[in-house]
Scaffold this motif. Structure first.
Motif, mmCIF file in Angstrom:
data_model
loop_
_atom_site.group_PDB
_atom_site.id
_atom_site.type_symbol
_atom_site.label_atom_id
_atom_site.label_comp_id
_atom_site.label_asym_id
_atom_site.label_seq_id
_atom_site.Cartn_x
_atom_site.Cartn_y
_atom_site.Cartn_z
ATOM 1 N N TYR A 103 41.196 137.586 44.584
ATOM 2 C CA TYR A 103 40.973 136.320 45.268
ATOM 3 C C TYR A 103 40.774 136.519 46.771
ATOM 4 N N ASP A 120 47.668 140.528 46.294
ATOM 5 C CA ASP A 120 48.877 140.020 45.658
ATOM 6 C C ASP A 120 49.365 140.947 44.562
ATOM 7 N N ARG A 159 34.997 131.418 49.713
ATOM 8 C CA ARG A 159 35.820 131.943 50.794
ATOM 9 C C ARG A 159 35.941 133.450 50.705
ATOM 10 N N PHE A 167 42.753 131.616 57.203
ATOM 11 C CA PHE A 167 42.449 131.266 55.825
ATOM 12 C C PHE A 167 41.880 129.851 55.765
ATOM 13 N N LEU A 204 51.580 131.153 38.273
ATOM 14 C CA LEU A 204 50.535 130.530 39.077
ATOM 15 C C LEU A 204 49.251 131.230 38.679
ATOM 16 N N HIS A 255 50.957 132.566 49.285
ATOM 17 C CA HIS A 255 49.737 133.326 49.491
ATOM 18 C C HIS A 255 48.750 133.104 48.352
ATOM 19 N N ARG A 256 49.261 133.173 47.116
ATOM 20 C CA ARG A 256 48.385 132.996 45.962
ATOM 21 C C ARG A 256 47.841 131.559 45.925
ATOM 22 N N LEU A 257 48.691 130.620 46.301
ATOM 23 C CA LEU A 257 48.279 129.221 46.325
ATOM 24 C C LEU A 257 47.102 129.040 47.294
ATOM 25 N N ARG A 258 47.219 129.672 48.452
ATOM 26 C CA ARG A 258 46.162 129.608 49.452
ATOM 27 C C ARG A 258 44.880 130.234 48.916
ATOM 28 N N SER A 259 45.031 131.429 48.273
ATOM 29 C CA SER A 259 43.801 132.071 47.804
ATOM 30 C C SER A 259 43.158 131.308 46.659
ATOM 31 N N LEU A 260 43.931 130.492 45.966
ATOM 32 C CA LEU A 260 43.341 129.682 44.907
ATOM 33 C C LEU A 260 42.688 128.419 45.472
ATOM 34 N N PHE A 319 44.230 125.987 47.590
ATOM 35 C CA PHE A 319 45.078 124.831 47.917
ATOM 36 C C PHE A 319 45.154 124.699 49.438
#
Lengths: 617, 80
Positions: free
Chosen positions: A64, A69, A107, A185, A428, B28-33, B35
């Motif tokens: 992503y 991650d 992005r 970001f 998630l 971090h994962r939330l941002r990359s998805l 959100f």
């Protein structure tokens, strides 16, 4: 151009259809290896430009962002930045974008373009986007991104030639326009969404297949029923569908073994080849049909997009023991064999959860336990019915599966609480749109997984088998002695030492002896017992048929039940231990795993034995 | 309104995300998805049986599954 063909990396978000595009570009001639220093799979293959010049392609793990991650994402970042030691930096990138998901995928594309490598964007799955009522302007997108954008439909091989032409041009005039990547970001996301909006010509409400299917498959009650039905179907297929091919493989190895016995005289070499190499390697290859059927199911469920839904349905139950829906898929694979299961844990983002999943994977009842269970149940459990249609033998077998699952859940809870000290698991995950799996992609994947399994398990078990064969064959019993070769060998002497330890849990000397070769693979316990009881049987099945009555005469029921309980937990599989070492980069965790599983096995067998004894069995 | 309390199938917009309350990795994962405040969001499905956890939500054009403890950090406003 240098002698080496240029290296082009396919990179993009998970679920963008990257692997399908890779398969379409390189065909079935792919090489699988590991990236240097890490256990992440590296898929590479060759393609050619219009003028015939070759190009090497690699399929990077889905990511992503360049800020990783997971282990997979870290590899993607390191390769793109040229920071992975022992791996050359790609000469160009193909960014694979899901056309139906531009707002979320652009992005990462911006971040990649800013790296300054020659880049081409493959606007993939354009057909699905159109099906969902989305029309895009490729020219606007190309202008905004500053790199060529080619529409592709990988599964229909659409747009492959224009993609290769654009890639050729990008490599030739390696002078890409780079824009500084927006700092935060948030700013990147904003820019990405602005570009996406400007590229969308029109948007009508599509047919929304995914949403309608999800209403059924994620239904609070219906979803659970469907998942259970699918699992039932899968296990049915794994065990029913593999019977015939397993028989063929066994007869094949028996023929080979007989052939060698005809050609070679009695002696060490013959014993080494037939008892050592063929018996050992054969005992692993025999699982291939079950593993292939299980993988076929898993690959189809993954390719169709259902697997993340299964994880969604299972998440709450897994959370109860400190795991999450992410662990569900590796544990499911472990029912065929823990080795592919453990390898599948790489996708788990949380490292503590990944470790806990690896440590409990051997508790899922793998197919290697079945021969052991079958022999003992056949010999000791009467073939009567508890209720019409429910046999006692089948019920005991089912109970052993449940014991494994419950043991795993208990172990997971304890490990997450006290060993990894994970505060909370997390779940998630992106849920991709549903699509029909393409048979060609499934076939390539199935072939690759089978090959990886055979290579890993084959080499390890080959070495282990040779060692065990030597332990059982030396020193040679003197001619005319009434002590059998097995008793006289190093293994026999180890069994003498082992016997006092296992005596309290109801095991006799013969069992102690059978446990040693069973370290290579659990099902070897059957043939080892057959050897101990001096039965000259052609194969495992014949051994089992004649072994049963002998065991029933020699063992008490309490001992037999304890033996079953032992095999639910005991980590009797050198290949699993070796794979755990590879995946956890050291001996610490495999040693922990082996110790706790042996302790569990010992306690479970002991409790079973003494409980049974107190009932007078 | 917090995302875990959002009624199903109603379009909303993310107003703010309480990054502080989230573990680093999940934030971090939330941002990359994708959100981010200002993004359109819609709760689609809730988990099994009596738990009704995790949630499946649409964010942008993507469907994402997340647990309600994470969803609680996401503040939304129903679109009029």
């Amino acid at each position: 151009m240098t002698q080496m063909p240029p290296l082009v990396a396919l990179v993009g978000n998970p679920n963008a259809g990257k692997s399908a595009l890779f398969n379409a570009l390189t065909g079935a001639r792919q090489k699988i290896a590991n990236y240097p220093g890490v256990t992440v799979e590296r898929k590479s293959g060759r393609a050619a430009f219009a003028d015939g010049c070759p190009v090497e392609m690699i399929d990077l793990p889905g990511a992503y962002s360049l800020d990783p991650d997971s282990l997979d994402e870290a590899v993607t970042r390191d390769v793109v930045l040229g920071k992975l030691e022992g791996h050359r930096r790609p000469d160009a990138l193909v960014i694979v974008l899901d056309a139906g998901n531009l707002d979320n995928h652009l992005r990462f594309a911006l971040e990649l373009i800013a790296q300054g490598l020659p880049t081409v964007v493959a606007l993939n799955m354009i057909d699905l986007a159109e099906r969902d009522g989305l029309r895009l302007d490729v020219q606007i997108l190309a202008r905004a991104l500053g790199v060529p954008v080619i529409e592709t439909v990988a599964v229909r091989r659409r747009g492959l030639e224009p993609l290769m032409t654009a890639l050729d041009e990008a490599l030739t005039n390696a002078n890409p326009v780079t824009e500084p990547v927006a700092a935060s970001f948030g700013a990147q996301n904003q820019l990405a969404r602005d570009i996406a909006r400007s590229a969308i010509i029109s948007e009508t409400a599509g047919r929304q297949w995914t949403r309608r299917l999800d209403a059924v498959l994620l239904h609070p009650v219906g979803g659970v029923v469907i998942l259970l039905a699918l699992l039932f179907l899968m296990f049915q297929a794994v065990y029913a569908g593999s019977e015939a091919p397993i028989g063929w493989i066994e007869s094949g190895f028996a023929l080979l073994s007989d052939g060698i016995k005809h050609v070679l005289p009695h002696g060490l070499l013959r014993s080494f080849l037939t008892d050592g190499v063929i018996a050992g390697v054969g005992s692993v290859i025999v699982f291939l049909p079950q593993i292939l059927i299980l993988f076929l199911f898993i690959l189809v469920l993954e390719a169709s997009g259902y697997m993340t839904r299964a994880a969604f349905v299972m998440d709450r139950l897994m959370a109860a023991v400190g795991l999450s829906g992410h662990s569900f898929i590796p544990l499911l694979s472990s029912f065929a064999c823990a080795i592919p299961g453990i390898m599948a844990t790489r996708t788990i983002m949380d490292q503590k959860e990944r470790l806990a999943t690896i440590l409990i994977a051997p508790l899922m009842t793998c197919s290697a336990r079945l021969p052991v269970y079958t022999v003992i149940i056949g010999a000791f459990i009467p073939a009567s019915s508890v209720r019409p249609g429910i046999g006692l033998q089948g019920l005991v077998l089912f109970g052993l599966y449940i014991a494994g699952v419950l043991g795993a859940m208990l172990a997971a809870a304890v490990i997450q609480r006290f060993v990894t000290q994970s505060r909370a698991s997390s779940f998630l995950i992106e849920m991709p749109r549903y699509q029909w799996p393409r048979p060609g992609d499934i076939a390539i994947n199935l072939w690759q997984r089978a090959w990886v399994f055979l290579r890993r398990a084959g080499t390890i078990i080959f070495a282990a088998t040779i060692i065990l064969w030597a332990l059982l064959s030396f020193p040679k019993a003197p001619e005319g002695s009434n002590v059998s070769q097995v008793e006289y060998s190093v293994a026999g002497r180890i069994a003498d030492g082992l016997e006092p330890i296992v005596r309290p849990i109801g095991f006799n000397h013969d069992i102690a002896l059978a446990l040693i070769p069973a370290m290579a693979a659990r099902e070897v316990a059957v043939s080892a017992l057959a050897t101990v009881y001096a039965i000259d049987a052609a194969d495992d099945d014949a051994a089992a048929t004649s072994l049963g009555p002998k065991l029933a005469a020699d063992w008490s029921l309490a001992t037999a039940l304890a033996f079953l309980a032992w095999f639910v937990f005991a980590p009797q599989c050198i290949s699993t231990i070796a794979v755990t070492r590879r995946e956890t980069n050291g001996w610490k965790w495999p040693i922990f795993m082996v110790s706790y599983l042996f302790a569990l096995a010992y306690v479970a067998a002991g409790i079973t034995y003494w409980t049974a004894r107190s009932f007078g069995l | 309104m917090q995302l875990d309390h959002l009624p199903l199938n109603q379009i909303a917009v993310i107003r703010a995300i309480d990054w502080e309350s989230l573990p680093d990795q999940e934030g971090h994962r939330l941002r990359s998805l994708g959100f981010e405040p200002g993004v359109t969001i819609e709760a689609l499905h809730k988990g099994i049986l009596m738990w009704r956890d995790p949630l499946a939500v649409r964010v942008g054009r993507m469907t994402v599954a997340l647990r309600s403890n994470v969803a609680a950090a996401i503040d939304c406003t129903l679109a009029a």
